[in-house]
Design a protein around this motif. Sequence first.
Motif, PDB file in Angstrom:
ATOM      1  N   ARG A 195       0.826  -1.207   0.000  1.00  0.00           N
ATOM      2  CA  ARG A 195       0.000   0.000   0.000  1.00  0.00           C
ATOM      3  C   ARG A 195       0.861   1.259   0.000  1.00  0.00           C
ATOM      4  N   ARG A 196       1.913   1.251   0.822  1.00  0.00           N
ATOM      5  CA  ARG A 196       2.801   2.423   0.863  1.00  0.00           C
ATOM      6  C   ARG A 196       3.459   2.671  -0.487  1.00  0.00           C
ATOM      7  N   ALA A 197       3.735   1.599  -1.211  1.00  0.00           N
ATOM      8  CA  ALA A 197       4.409   1.713  -2.500  1.00  0.00           C
ATOM      9  C   ALA A 197       3.423   1.796  -3.668  1.00  0.00           C
ATOM     10  N   SER A 198       2.127   1.861  -3.371  1.00  0.00           N
ATOM     11  CA  SER A 198       1.068   1.925  -4.394  1.00  0.00           C
ATOM     12  C   SER A 198       1.135   0.736  -5.348  1.00  0.00           C
ATOM     13  N   LEU A 199       1.388  -0.440  -4.804  1.00  0.00           N
ATOM     14  CA  LEU A 199       1.406  -1.673  -5.584  1.00  0.00           C
ATOM     15  C   LEU A 199       0.100  -2.422  -5.356  1.00  0.00           C
ATOM     16  N   PRO A 200      -0.469  -3.029  -6.393  1.00  0.00           N
ATOM     17  CA  PRO A 200      -1.842  -3.533  -6.283  1.00  0.00           C
ATOM     18  C   PRO A 200      -2.032  -4.896  -5.627  1.00  0.00           C
ATOM     19  N   ALA A 201      -0.985  -5.711  -5.504  1.00  0.00           N
ATOM     20  CA  ALA A 201      -1.248  -7.086  -5.062  1.00  0.00           C
ATOM     21  C   ALA A 201      -0.065  -7.674  -4.302  1.00  0.00           C
ATOM     22  N   ILE A 202      -0.382  -8.679  -3.482  1.00  0.00           N
ATOM     23  CA  ILE A 202       0.609  -9.541  -2.852  1.00  0.00           C
ATOM     24  C   ILE A 202       0.436 -10.936  -3.450  1.00  0.00           C
ATOM     25  N   TYR A 203       1.457 -11.434  -4.105  1.00  0.00           N
ATOM     26  CA  TYR A 203       1.420 -12.771  -4.707  1.00  0.00           C
ATOM     27  C   TYR A 203       1.890 -13.789  -3.678  1.00  0.00           C
ATOM     28  N   LEU A 204       1.025 -14.769  -3.397  1.00  0.00           N
ATOM     29  CA  LEU A 204       1.270 -15.731  -2.317  1.00  0.00           C
ATOM     30  C   LEU A 204       1.768 -17.078  -2.812  1.00  0.00           C
ATOM     31  N   GLY A 205       2.009 -17.223  -4.104  1.00  0.00           N
ATOM     32  CA  GLY A 205       2.396 -18.529  -4.609  1.00  0.00           C
ATOM     33  C   GLY A 205       1.173 -19.397  -4.833  1.00  0.00           C
ATOM     34  N   TYR A 206       1.293 -20.691  -4.556  1.00  0.00           N
ATOM     35  CA  TYR A 206       0.235 -21.637  -4.910  1.00  0.00           C
ATOM     36  C   TYR A 206      -0.569 -22.077  -3.692  1.00  0.00           C
ATOM     37  N   TRP A 207      -1.876 -22.164  -3.907  1.00  0.00           N
ATOM     38  CA  TRP A 207      -2.781 -22.715  -2.902  1.00  0.00           C
ATOM     39  C   TRP A 207      -3.237 -24.092  -3.386  1.00  0.00           C
ATOM     40  N   ILE A 208      -3.212 -25.079  -2.471  1.00  0.00           N
ATOM     41  CA  ILE A 208      -3.644 -26.444  -2.784  1.00  0.00           C
ATOM     42  C   ILE A 208      -4.701 -26.846  -1.763  1.00  0.00           C
ATOM     43  N   ARG A 209      -5.870 -27.163  -2.238  1.00  0.00           N
ATOM     44  CA  ARG A 209      -7.000 -27.439  -1.335  1.00  0.00           C
ATOM     45  C   ARG A 209      -6.680 -28.520  -0.312  1.00  0.00           C
ATOM     46  N   ASN A 210      -6.028 -29.601  -0.725  1.00  0.00           N
ATOM     47  CA  ASN A 210      -5.796 -30.742   0.163  1.00  0.00           C
ATOM     48  C   ASN A 210      -4.447 -30.703   0.865  1.00  0.00           C
ATOM     49  N   CYS A 211      -3.824 -29.525   0.894  1.00  0.00           N
ATOM     50  CA  CYS A 211      -2.538 -29.385   1.575  1.00  0.00           C
ATOM     51  C   CYS A 211      -2.732 -28.482   2.793  1.00  0.00           C
ATOM     52  N   ARG A 212      -2.615 -29.066   3.984  1.00  0.00           N
ATOM     53  CA  ARG A 212      -2.879 -28.322   5.219  1.00  0.00           C
ATOM     54  C   ARG A 212      -1.954 -27.111   5.358  1.00  0.00           C
ATOM     55  N   LYS A 213      -0.698 -27.248   4.930  1.00  0.00           N
ATOM     56  CA  LYS A 213       0.258 -26.154   5.091  1.00  0.00           C
ATOM     57  C   LYS A 213      -0.071 -24.947   4.223  1.00  0.00           C
ATOM     58  N   MET A 214      -0.962 -25.116   3.248  1.00  0.00           N
ATOM     59  CA  MET A 214      -1.360 -24.008   2.377  1.00  0.00           C
ATOM     60  C   MET A 214      -2.633 -23.309   2.856  1.00  0.00           C
ATOM     61  N   SER A 215      -3.284 -23.854   3.880  1.00  0.00           N
ATOM     62  CA  SER A 215      -4.613 -23.364   4.256  1.00  0.00           C
ATOM     63  C   SER A 215      -4.597 -21.923   4.747  1.00  0.00           C
ATOM     64  N   TYR A 216      -3.465 -21.458   5.315  1.00  0.00           N
ATOM     65  CA  TYR A 216      -3.414 -20.097   5.856  1.00  0.00           C
ATOM     66  C   TYR A 216      -3.664 -19.044   4.787  1.00  0.00           C
ATOM     67  N   LYS A 217      -3.424 -19.352   3.531  1.00  0.00           N
ATOM     68  CA  LYS A 217      -3.547 -18.349   2.470  1.00  0.00           C
ATOM     69  C   LYS A 217      -4.984 -17.873   2.292  1.00  0.00           C
ATOM     70  N   THR A 218      -5.944 -18.729   2.605  1.00  0.00           N
ATOM     71  CA  THR A 218      -7.338 -18.340   2.451  1.00  0.00           C
ATOM     72  C   THR A 218      -7.834 -17.480   3.610  1.00  0.00           C
ATOM     73  N   GLU A 219      -6.984 -17.212   4.596  1.00  0.00           N
ATOM     74  CA  GLU A 219      -7.365 -16.329   5.699  1.00  0.00           C
ATOM     75  C   GLU A 219      -7.387 -14.869   5.260  1.00  0.00           C
ATOM     76  N   TYR A 220      -6.762 -14.552   4.147  1.00  0.00           N
ATOM     77  CA  TYR A 220      -6.650 -13.171   3.683  1.00  0.00           C
ATOM     78  C   TYR A 220      -7.714 -12.941   2.619  1.00  0.00           C
ATOM     79  N   ARG A 221      -8.670 -12.083   2.938  1.00  0.00           N
ATOM     80  CA  ARG A 221      -9.808 -11.860   2.056  1.00  0.00           C
ATOM     81  C   ARG A 221      -9.999 -10.368   1.765  1.00  0.00           C
ATOM     82  N   PRO A 222     -10.387 -10.052   0.519  1.00  0.00           N
ATOM     83  CA  PRO A 222     -10.634 -10.998  -0.559  1.00  0.00           C
ATOM     84  C   PRO A 222      -9.330 -11.591  -1.099  1.00  0.00           C
ATOM     85  N   LEU A 223      -9.468 -12.731  -1.749  1.00  0.00           N
ATOM     86  CA  LEU A 223      -8.341 -13.417  -2.357  1.00  0.00           C
ATOM     87  C   LEU A 223      -8.678 -13.648  -3.825  1.00  0.00           C
ATOM     88  N   GLU A 224      -7.678 -13.548  -4.678  1.00  0.00           N
ATOM     89  CA  GLU A 224      -7.865 -13.841  -6.093  1.00  0.00           C
ATOM     90  C   GLU A 224      -7.070 -15.085  -6.466  1.00  0.00           C
TER      91      GLU A 224
END
Length: 235
Positions: A195-224
Amino acid sequence: MTDLAHLKFYATQPHQCSYLPDEQAVTLFLDPHQRIDDSTYSRLSELGFRRSGEHLYRPHCGQCKACIPARIPVADFVPNSQQQRIYKRNRDLQVETIRPVITDEIYQLYARYIRARHADGDMYPPSQEQFRSFLVSDDAFCEFNEFRLDGRLLAVAVTDRMGNGLSAVYTFFDPDESRRSLGRYAILWQIEEARRASLPAIYLGYWIRNCRKMSYKTEYRPLEMLVNQRWIRVT
């Protein structure tokens, strides 16, 4: 700016997937001899590419579509109550941005983190060569963000600063400081930095539904998420 049509890519042979043990994975790599500028990296990130060390890659697994690129649209992100508490809990930390470097202090923190959190993964056991090949890059867009408390290093967020956002490459932290939720805080800090740098997005890499270690990524909403070559919003 490089014309994407003239870039060369190479696919690996099938190998065991790091996230889904019953699946075989194929990875598409950009030619490692191809130097890229910020604009090209930004355009490739829009197509789901990710950086590891000096390499840009994305999954190329035929019928399996489990790895879904995810990003946070910064302008619309509103922290939930838990995220607000995490942010307040870490207001006493100081953050310094440095060029990628492997020092004894940084490596020892990384090694402790891998031993405590990922002893069952393919990054165990840690080594300095592994650290260097995974996280260190000479490219100008790569940076290490150090989180310190009264000079003591608690976490490092490896971040790529692109024209279309920040890529959260990897974060490692003191495993004895679990109360602080440093991994989640690093993402919250990167959102504010974007936000300070006026950049539009944070890229989080890959989300995998059946991978528990990836579940934290869906805590940030909205998500694309990138589905069928289109970024769709998950609210």
